[in-house]
Motif scaffolding. Structure first.
Motif, PDB file in Angstrom:
ATOM      1  N   VAL A  99     -26.563   7.135   5.292  1.00 25.68           N
ATOM      2  CA  VAL A  99     -25.737   6.004   4.727  1.00 25.68           C
ATOM      3  C   VAL A  99     -25.297   7.083   3.395  1.00 25.68           C
ATOM      4  CG1 VAL A  99     -25.293   3.966   3.691  1.00 25.68           C
ATOM      5  CG2 VAL A  99     -26.784   4.100   5.767  1.00 25.68           C
ATOM      6  N   LEU A 100     -24.345   7.108   2.845  1.00 28.27           N
ATOM      7  CA  LEU A 100     -23.363   8.586   1.324  1.00 28.27           C
ATOM      8  C   LEU A 100     -23.139   6.667   0.682  1.00 28.27           C
ATOM      9  CD1 LEU A 100     -22.157  10.743   3.245  1.00 28.27           C
ATOM     10  CD2 LEU A 100     -24.771  10.672   2.513  1.00 28.27           C
ATOM     11  N   THR A 101     -23.052   7.232  -0.310  1.00 29.87           N
ATOM     12  CA  THR A 101     -21.678   6.679  -1.285  1.00 29.87           C
ATOM     13  C   THR A 101     -20.728   7.173  -1.510  1.00 29.87           C
ATOM     14  OG1 THR A 101     -24.025   5.572  -2.446  1.00 29.87           O
ATOM     15  CG2 THR A 101     -21.928   5.630  -4.118  1.00 29.87           C
ATOM     16  N   ALA A 113     -18.391  12.297  -0.487  1.00 29.30           N
ATOM     17  CA  ALA A 113     -19.294  11.131  -0.999  1.00 29.30           C
ATOM     18  C   ALA A 113     -20.151  11.683  -1.820  1.00 29.30           C
ATOM     19  CB  ALA A 113     -19.531  11.113   0.367  1.00 29.30           C
ATOM     20  N   LYS A 114     -21.016  10.925  -2.190  1.00 29.34           N
ATOM     21  CA  LYS A 114     -21.997  11.729  -2.653  1.00 29.34           C
ATOM     22  C   LYS A 114     -23.437  12.119  -1.428  1.00 29.34           C
ATOM     23  CE  LYS A 114     -25.441  11.396  -6.786  1.00 29.34           C
ATOM     24  NZ  LYS A 114     -25.512  12.413  -6.791  1.00 29.34           N
ATOM     25  N   VAL A 115     -23.489  13.437  -2.059  1.00 30.28           N
ATOM     26  CA  VAL A 115     -24.955  13.680  -0.626  1.00 30.28           C
ATOM     27  C   VAL A 115     -25.723  14.394  -1.497  1.00 30.28           C
ATOM     28  CG1 VAL A 115     -25.353  15.194   1.071  1.00 30.28           C
ATOM     29  CG2 VAL A 115     -23.394  14.033   1.109  1.00 30.28           C
ATOM     30  N   GLY A 116     -26.768  13.839  -1.788  1.00 31.18           N
ATOM     31  CA  GLY A 116     -28.092  14.661  -2.562  1.00 31.18           C
ATOM     32  C   GLY A 116     -27.540  14.522  -4.348  1.00 31.18           C
ATOM     33  N   ASP A 117     -27.425  15.263  -4.889  1.00 35.11           N
ATOM     34  CA  ASP A 117     -26.656  15.511  -6.436  1.00 35.11           C
ATOM     35  C   ASP A 117     -25.821  16.828  -6.367  1.00 35.11           C
ATOM     36  OD1 ASP A 117     -27.805  18.239  -5.671  1.00 35.11           O
ATOM     37  OD2 ASP A 117     -28.673  19.058  -6.990  1.00 35.11           O
ATOM     38  N   GLY A 118     -24.830  16.227  -4.777  1.00 38.54           N
ATOM     39  CA  GLY A 118     -23.926  16.952  -4.947  1.00 38.54           C
ATOM     40  C   GLY A 118     -22.740  15.796  -4.232  1.00 38.54           C
TER      41      GLY A 118
END
Length: 148
Positions: A99-101, A113-118
């Motif tokens: 689940v991503l923002t 969408a934000k994945v980790g720090d990218g």
């Protein structure tokens, strides 16, 4: 040619070549040089036990190389190497189910969408920035998402 090289026993040359090829396989793996290294080592052992002329040793090496490569290829085709983690080197595939923002609103099917720090590009239904989406698949570097 250096004097020590011209006086080297052929079996030491074959054994050295075999070890060098095996070491080269470690440095640049491709599962190919190890078989040539094995053929060179076996040729060196044969040359050590039975003194043969250099052309005969080259012939033995050629035959052993062919047999080793052909046999390894057939064995690997019959017994493929499988992994317990099919997405080992596929980062996008590993994200399926996450689940991503959404950081850039998905409009006309595209956003980020934000994945980790990218951030990753995503494709899916239109949603506003800050919404939660679930990754359903990956197509290259693009994540396919649905509303969470």
């Amino acid at each position: 040619m250096p004097d020590w090289l011209t006086h080297m026993e052929p079996h030491w040359a074959w054994l050295s070549l075999g070890v060098l090829l095996a070491a080269a396989e470690i440095v640049m793996p491709g599962f190919f040089l190890i078989w040539l290294g094995t053929a060179a080592i076996v040729t060196g052992v044969i040359a050590w036990i039975v003194p043969l002329a250099v052309p005969a040793q080259l012939g033995i090496f050629a035959v052993l190389s062919f047999v080793a490569l052909y046999g390894a290829r057939r064995w690997l085709k019959a017994n493929p190497i499988t992994t317990t983690d099919p997405h080992l080197n596929q980062r996008a595939g590993r994200l399926v189910g996450e689940v991503l923002t959404v950081t850039q609103a998905i409009e006309d099917g595209r956003g980020r969408a934000k994945v980790g720090d990218g951030e990753w590009p995503v494709r899916g239904p239109d949603v506003a920035e800050g919404a939660k989406v679930r990754v359903v698949s990956a197509e290259g570097g693009m994540l396919v998402v649905e509303r969470a």
